[in-house]
Enzyme design. Structure first.
Site, mmCIF file in Angstrom:
data_model
loop_
_atom_site.group_PDB
_atom_site.id
_atom_site.type_symbol
_atom_site.label_atom_id
_atom_site.label_comp_id
_atom_site.label_asym_id
_atom_site.label_seq_id
_atom_site.Cartn_x
_atom_site.Cartn_y
_atom_site.Cartn_z
ATOM 1 N N GLY A 20 0.866 -1.123 0.079
ATOM 2 C CA GLY A 20 -0.150 -0.014 0.036
ATOM 3 C C GLY A 20 0.959 1.168 -0.026
ATOM 4 O O GLY A 20 2.046 1.149 -0.285
ATOM 5 N N GLN A 21 0.222 2.408 0.234
ATOM 6 C CA GLN A 21 0.635 3.706 0.122
ATOM 7 C C GLN A 21 2.001 3.952 1.256
ATOM 8 O O GLN A 21 3.155 4.169 0.875
ATOM 9 C CB GLN A 21 -0.026 4.646 0.524
ATOM 10 C CG GLN A 21 -0.041 6.248 0.116
ATOM 11 C CD GLN A 21 -0.884 7.074 0.177
ATOM 12 O OE1 GLN A 21 -1.968 6.758 1.360
ATOM 13 N NE2 GLN A 21 -0.931 8.244 -0.304
ATOM 14 N N LEU A 22 1.607 3.549 2.303
ATOM 15 C CA LEU A 22 2.696 3.646 3.300
ATOM 16 C C LEU A 22 3.802 2.305 3.270
ATOM 17 O O LEU A 22 4.790 2.612 3.543
ATOM 18 C CB LEU A 22 1.932 3.675 4.777
ATOM 19 C CG LEU A 22 2.819 3.503 5.921
ATOM 20 C CD1 LEU A 22 3.643 4.827 6.244
ATOM 21 C CD2 LEU A 22 1.824 3.702 7.245
ATOM 22 N N ASP A 37 0.801 -9.106 1.393
ATOM 23 C CA ASP A 37 -0.200 -8.190 0.648
ATOM 24 C C ASP A 37 -1.172 -9.120 0.196
ATOM 25 O O ASP A 37 -0.862 -10.420 -0.134
ATOM 26 C CB ASP A 37 0.319 -7.155 -0.203
ATOM 27 C CG ASP A 37 -0.651 -5.858 -0.462
ATOM 28 O OD1 ASP A 37 -0.502 -4.946 0.152
ATOM 29 O OD2 ASP A 37 -1.650 -6.214 -1.146
ATOM 30 N N ILE A 38 -2.416 -8.631 0.077
ATOM 31 C CA ILE A 38 -3.630 -9.571 -0.290
ATOM 32 C C ILE A 38 -3.294 -9.568 -1.865
ATOM 33 O O ILE A 38 -3.697 -10.632 -2.680
ATOM 34 C CB ILE A 38 -4.926 -9.002 0.063
ATOM 35 C CG1 ILE A 38 -5.848 -10.107 -0.343
ATOM 36 C CG2 ILE A 38 -5.131 -7.818 -0.728
ATOM 37 C CD1 ILE A 38 -7.096 -9.841 0.280
ATOM 38 N N ASP A 53 -4.073 -12.757 3.103
ATOM 39 C CA ASP A 53 -5.135 -12.053 3.503
ATOM 40 C C ASP A 53 -5.336 -11.905 5.010
ATOM 41 O O ASP A 53 -5.319 -12.941 5.789
ATOM 42 C CB ASP A 53 -6.410 -12.714 3.082
ATOM 43 C CG ASP A 53 -7.800 -12.176 3.474
ATOM 44 O OD1 ASP A 53 -7.500 -11.231 4.138
ATOM 45 O OD2 ASP A 53 -8.692 -12.568 3.065
ATOM 46 N N TYR A 62 -14.310 5.123 8.852
ATOM 47 C CA TYR A 62 -12.810 4.850 9.020
ATOM 48 C C TYR A 62 -12.372 5.567 10.147
ATOM 49 O O TYR A 62 -11.657 5.026 11.002
ATOM 50 C CB TYR A 62 -12.278 5.533 7.670
ATOM 51 C CG TYR A 62 -10.694 5.617 7.541
ATOM 52 C CD1 TYR A 62 -10.035 4.544 7.697
ATOM 53 C CD2 TYR A 62 -9.997 6.831 8.043
ATOM 54 C CE1 TYR A 62 -8.665 4.626 7.610
ATOM 55 C CE2 TYR A 62 -8.826 7.029 7.943
ATOM 56 C CZ TYR A 62 -7.822 5.817 7.754
ATOM 57 O OH TYR A 62 -6.671 6.010 7.713
HETATM 58 N N1 SER Z 1 -5.105 9.662 4.236
HETATM 59 C C1 SER Z 1 -6.358 9.134 5.095
HETATM 60 C C2 SER Z 1 -7.703 9.361 4.169
HETATM 61 O O1 SER Z 1 -7.789 10.477 3.550
HETATM 62 C C3 SER Z 1 -6.513 9.698 6.261
HETATM 63 O O2 SER Z 1 -5.998 9.216 7.318
HETATM 64 O O3 SER Z 1 -8.412 8.507 4.406
#
Ligand code: SER
Length: 315
Positions: free
Chosen positions: A11-13, A34-35, A52, A142
């Site tokens: 992912g991004q991070l 990663d999945i 997963d 989220y």
């Molecule tokens: N970057 C994230 C988002 O925009 C926030 O933690 O969902």
């Protein structure tokens, strides 16, 4: 060297953190999972495995077989994607965290890292220099999952001694991965449009300020926190973390100094309400006091660095 497992490594991070961890622990001691099998191909500098996080048996088996001592649990559904399927987002974000915390307790793992976010804050939170401790009341699924997750992290630390550490990331901006369904991801996309010579349509209004951070700072903060002596990590829910704050208009202007023909227009959509419920800026003095956090990048420096590297970066 301890064995480190990264869940959600592509992912991004994850993609940038995995490289940093492999540099420290060595490729043989870094297990990136990663999945998405294809996304693991670019992480060939360390061990990789398709995983997963919801497959508890598979996670447990991998942790035992590989003698894993630390887990970076990064897999999550982000804010904008989460609003499209709230129950799925809740299920994935919460079940996976609870399982990893439980596994850490049972297997006596050394350390767990789990990211939280500015999304824990809501419309009743003080918007400017948002303090560490204040009203939260997040209104995205989220954010609700991150707030609940923070409480669980503190609970597992206090009741069971699980050494779990966490940061409330602002919007993270990097050039090594594509936007990933977050509200702050307009600030990733905008650089791609600029170098492609395309017009950029912002889904946030021109004066929407959000806390943001360049990826090298986010990686540094994560490693600083994870390597801090235990007694310096005094907050076991999640630390406020900050580097800069800007609006779509300001990031556009910073890019325009390099690409004078770049153009922007504003068409706010459902993500505007999400952004409006989040802080403009964050007070991260606890992180600075407790374990010496210091950021390096402001908007101008970040834009210069991204525009230098992104044009020749291959995905
Ligand atoms: N970057 C994230 C988002 O925009 C926030 O933690 O969902």
């Amino acid at each position: 060297m301890e064995r480190v497992l990264i869940i959600g490594a592509a992912g991004q991070l994850g993609s940038e953190l995995t490289q940093a961890l492999a540099n420290i622990y060595g490729g043989d001691n870094t297990i990136a999972t990663d999945i998405n099998p294809q996304s693991l191909e670019k992480l060939d500098f360390c061990k990789t495995s398709v995983l997963d996080v919801m497959d508890k048996n598979a996670v447990r088996k991998l942790v035992k077989e590989e003698n894993v001592k630390q887990i970076y649990h990064l897999a999550a559904v982000l804010s904008a994607t989460g609003e499209k399927n709230p129950l799925f987002a809740w299920h994935l974000n919460m079940e996976s965290l609870l399982f990893i915390l439980e596994l850490a307790k049972e297997e006596k793992l050394d350390k767990i890292y789990w990211p939280s976010s500015i999304a824990v804050f809501g419309p009743n939170t003080p918007k400017v220099n948002t303090p560490q401790y204040c009203v939260k009341e997040p209104n995205t699924v989220y954010g609700i999952s991150k707030q609940a997750g923070e409480r669980w992290c503190e609970y597992y630390f206090q009741k069971f001694g699980v050494d779990v550490r966490s940061l409330r990331y602002p919007g993270l901006i990097g050039y090594k991965s594509l936007p990933g369904g977050g509200t702050t991801d307009y600030a990733v996309d905008i650089y791609h449009k600029a170098i492609a010579g395309e017009h950029f349509v912002s889904f946030l209004s021109e004066d929407t300020y959000l806390p943001m951070m360049y990826m090298p700072d986010a990686i540094k903060a994560t490693l600083d926190l994870m390597h801090a002596p235990k007694e310096k990590v005094l907050i076991r829910s999640s630390y406020n973390l900050s580097a800069m704050t800007f609006s779509p208009k300001e990031i556009f202007e910073s890019i325009k100094t390099h690409y004078p023909d770049f153009t922007i227009s504003y068409q706010p959509d459902f993500r505007q309400a999400i952004a409006d419920s989040w802080p403009d800026s964050i007070d991260d003095s606890k992180a600075r006091e407790h374990w010496g956090w210091k950021h390096a990048y402001d908007l101008e420096k970040m834009t210069g660095d991204i525009l230098k590297h992104l044009p020749s970066y291959s995905f």
